[in-house]
Design an enzyme around this catalytic site. Structure first.
Site, PDB file in Angstrom:
ATOM      1  N   THR A   1     -11.832  -8.774  -6.456  1.00  9.11           N
ATOM      2  CA  THR A   1     -11.534  -9.496  -5.218  1.00  9.11           C
ATOM      3  C   THR A   1     -12.410 -10.719  -5.138  1.00  9.11           C
ATOM      4  OG1 THR A   1     -11.632  -9.573  -2.808  1.00  9.11           O
ATOM      5  CG2 THR A   1     -13.021  -7.908  -3.837  1.00  9.11           C
TER       6      THR A   1
ATOM      7  N   ASP B   1     -13.184 -12.026  -2.534  1.00  9.34           N
ATOM      8  CA  ASP B   1     -13.996 -11.906  -1.310  1.00  9.34           C
ATOM      9  C   ASP B   1     -15.382 -11.310  -1.609  1.00  9.34           C
ATOM     10  OD1 ASP B   1     -11.684 -12.748  -0.098  1.00  9.34           O
ATOM     11  OD2 ASP B   1     -11.104 -10.766   0.622  1.00  9.34           O
TER      12      ASP B   1
ATOM     13  N   LYS C   1       0.883  -1.165   0.000  1.00  6.69           N
ATOM     14  CA  LYS C   1       0.000   0.000   0.000  1.00  6.69           C
ATOM     15  C   LYS C   1       0.924   1.221   0.000  1.00  6.69           C
ATOM     16  CE  LYS C   1      -4.346   0.889   2.308  1.00  6.69           C
ATOM     17  NZ  LYS C   1      -5.251   0.476   3.352  1.00  6.69           N
TER      18      LYS C   1
ATOM     19  N   THR D   1      -6.491  -1.658  -2.485  1.00  9.94           N
ATOM     20  CA  THR D   1      -6.010  -1.138  -3.770  1.00  9.94           C
ATOM     21  C   THR D   1      -6.793   0.109  -4.146  1.00  9.94           C
ATOM     22  OG1 THR D   1      -5.464  -3.371  -4.464  1.00  9.94           O
ATOM     23  CG2 THR D   1      -5.751  -1.746  -6.216  1.00  9.94           C
TER      24      THR D   1
ATOM     25  N   ARG E   1     -12.944 -34.167   9.732  1.00  9.76           N
ATOM     26  CA  ARG E   1     -11.687 -33.702   9.128  1.00  9.76           C
ATOM     27  C   ARG E   1     -11.879 -32.312   8.557  1.00  9.76           C
ATOM     28  NH1 ARG E   1      -8.221 -38.253   8.394  1.00  9.76           N
ATOM     29  NH2 ARG E   1      -8.634 -39.298  10.348  1.00  9.76           N
TER      30      ARG E   1
ATOM     31  N   ASP F   1     -10.413  -3.456  -1.896  1.00  9.81           N
ATOM     32  CA  ASP F   1     -10.613  -2.241  -1.095  1.00  9.81           C
ATOM     33  C   ASP F   1      -9.314  -1.491  -0.799  1.00  9.81           C
ATOM     34  OD1 ASP F   1      -9.838  -4.356   0.520  1.00  9.81           O
ATOM     35  OD2 ASP F   1     -11.247  -3.943   2.130  1.00  9.81           O
TER      36      ASP F   1
HETATM   37  O1  F6P Z   1      -8.469 -10.834  -0.101  1.00 13.27           O
HETATM   38  C1  F6P Z   1      -8.345 -11.978  -0.866  1.00 13.27           C
HETATM   39  C2  F6P Z   1      -7.821 -13.138  -0.073  1.00 13.27           C
HETATM   40  O2  F6P Z   1      -7.810 -14.283  -0.905  1.00 13.27           O
HETATM   41  C3  F6P Z   1      -8.551 -13.397   1.238  1.00 13.27           C
HETATM   42  O3  F6P Z   1      -9.734 -14.120   1.027  1.00 13.27           O
HETATM   43  C4  F6P Z   1      -7.500 -14.125   2.022  1.00 13.27           C
HETATM   44  O4  F6P Z   1      -7.680 -13.975   3.424  1.00 13.27           O
HETATM   45  C5  F6P Z   1      -6.247 -13.424   1.618  1.00 13.27           C
HETATM   46  O5  F6P Z   1      -6.498 -12.886   0.332  1.00 13.27           O
HETATM   47  C6  F6P Z   1      -5.014 -14.264   1.578  1.00 13.27           C
HETATM   48  O6  F6P Z   1      -3.964 -13.408   1.277  1.00 13.27           O
HETATM   49  P1  F6P Z   1      -2.520 -13.816   0.793  1.00 13.27           P
HETATM   50  O7  F6P Z   1      -2.619 -14.288  -0.617  1.00 13.27           O
HETATM   51  O8  F6P Z   1      -1.745 -12.559   0.901  1.00 13.27           O
HETATM   52  O9  F6P Z   1      -2.068 -14.916   1.689  1.00 13.27           O
END
Ligand code: F6P
Length: 405
Positions: free
Chosen positions: A135, A137, A82, A115, A304, A113
């Site tokens: 994203t 997410d 960032k 970015t 599991r 967000d």
């Molecule tokens: O924000 C996208 C994401 O895939 C999240 O769902 C997850 O917590 C994170 O990135 C994992 O980040 P990194 O790839 O930096 O381990």
């Protein structure tokens, strides 16, 4: 209409499906408008270091053809840097000098967000830029490329896990990415007909999960002629404990954006179920009844957890994300040319390019809980007592902006 001769493409934050489609959409649209498109590699780290680079990749017709839109990840590379956090008081000057060095007069930046918040910063520094939402997410206000691909991956993984679950009569817990929202866990879980879906927006009551699991899992095995059954749970990494704490491992630390790296939701769910299975006297009776019981060896069903991690955002891009990515990338070039810097492409419907200010788009969007009750009425457990689906009837009078989720 601003005059752009060369624009830079940046992909930033976590990678996912659809980014190569965005890159191709940007590059092809730029090319057809007589603008050169270049790659600024590795997210904002590359932007910061641009001034020291000897050359950058131009997306010529040949180079564009070598990129496959349907492959996930990004040809432009990523970092979780960032700009505002870089400890260098001259950082914005350095960035401007880098852009000047290569004659880049505008940026198309695809990311989530964090970015997007940098897009707002860069614009305040006088650097023209347009944002393409990305994203897995799906926590932005608009649809973001990568979401559909991740949902499809989660659905496939969950469905496929059921085969081993059925063979071993195991209860399976799939922990998936999604950060602080449950959009991808929810949609992927529904698509795979998961029995239970746990999301950050709903505090989990493990007694409810256990009772649902017991009822369905027991009856499946009892009714099966070969005494086989499983129970599938999709859990979002961001679920909270009953006391409201996130399940993350201190030792895993934070990423470069400063976010806690979430870990342990699947393990926590497994432990909660194992504890209840161990203390439930009906379990032994059930095991004996269905011929699973082996004293001292196998006295309770096994649970599991499976953590696919980055696999949910790797591999292939869904057809939807290729379509959305190409359209959004092309639309971003048009917005930039039209002087609409500081905005995010929301969608393209026919000849209409929908956009909104990036500062608004990056506000977190959570799962709409009013819809959860509908899925509860269809039998999915969400770790709470099922609620009544309180619906409203609306007649459509005009065409609305398509909103995927
Ligand atoms: O924000 C996208 C994401 O895939 C999240 O769902 C997850 O917590 C994170 O990135 C994992 O980040 P990194 O790839 O930096 O381990």
């Amino acid at each position: 209409m601003a005059n752009f001769r060369k624009i830079g493409i940046i992909t930033s934050g976590g990678d996912c499906g659809g980014l190569n489609a965005v890159i191709k959409g940007v590059a092809r649209r730029a090319y057809s408008s007589g603008i050169e498109a270049v790659v600024i590699p590795n997210g904002y780290a590359g932007l910061y270091n641009l001034v020291d680079m000897d050359n950058i990749v131009a997306l010529t017709a040949d180079r564009i053809s070598s990129i496959q839109a349907s492959i996930a990840g990004s040809e432009a590379g990523h970092s979780r840097v960032k700009i505002g956090k870089i400890q260098d008081p001259t950082k914005y000057e350095r960035i401007k000098n880098g852009l000047k060095k290569f004659g880049i007069d505008g940026l198309i930046i695809s990311g989530g967000d964090d970015t997007g918040s940098v897009v707002v910063d860069l614009l305040a520094q006088g650097i023209p830029c347009v944002h393409v939402p990305k994203t897995m997410d799906l926590d932005l206000q608009s649809y973001s490329v990568g979401g559909d691909s991740a949902i499809n991956r989660i659905a496939v993984l969950t469905r496929e896990l059921k085969t081993t679950g059925m063979s071993h009569n195991r209860i399976l817990v799939l922990e998936v990415f999604g950060r602080y929202v449950g959009h991808t866990a929810l949609r992927g879980g529904v698509a795979a007909e998961a029995d239970c879906i746990l999301i950050p927006e709903i505090p989990v009551d493990f007694d409810v999960v256990y009772e649902d699991m017991k009822r369905r899992y027991f009856s499946r095995i009892e009714r099966s002629d070969v005494k086989a059954g499983t129970y599938a749970i999709v859990v979002s990494e961001g679920i909270k404990t009953i006391t409201g704490e996130l399940l993350y491992n201190e030792s895993v630390g934070v990423d470069a954006f400063g976010h806690k790296k979430l870990a342990g939701a699947g393990k926590y769910v497994r432990q909660q179920l194992e504890k209840r299975l161990k203390n439930d006297p009906e379990v032994k009776e059930f095991m004996k009844k269905v011929g699973m019981y082996a004293p001292g060896v196998y006295e309770a069903p096994e649970v599991r957890e499976v953590v696919p991690g980055h696999i949910v955002r790797s591999g292939h891009t869904s057809a939807y994300d290729v379509n959305f990515g190409e359209k959004a990338g092309a639309a971003a070039v048009i917005l930039l040319i039209e002087g609409k810097s500081g905005n995010t492409v929301v969608n393209v419907t026919g000849n209409k390019i929908h956009y909104q200010s990036t500062a608004e788009i990056i506000k977190r969007r959570e799962v709409d809980l009013s819809e959860i009750a509908l899925f509860e009425s269809l039998g999915t457990c969400f770790g709470r007592k099922p609620q009544k689906y309180d619906y409203e009837l609306l007649v459509e009078t005009s065409t609305k902006i398509e909103r995927f989720l």
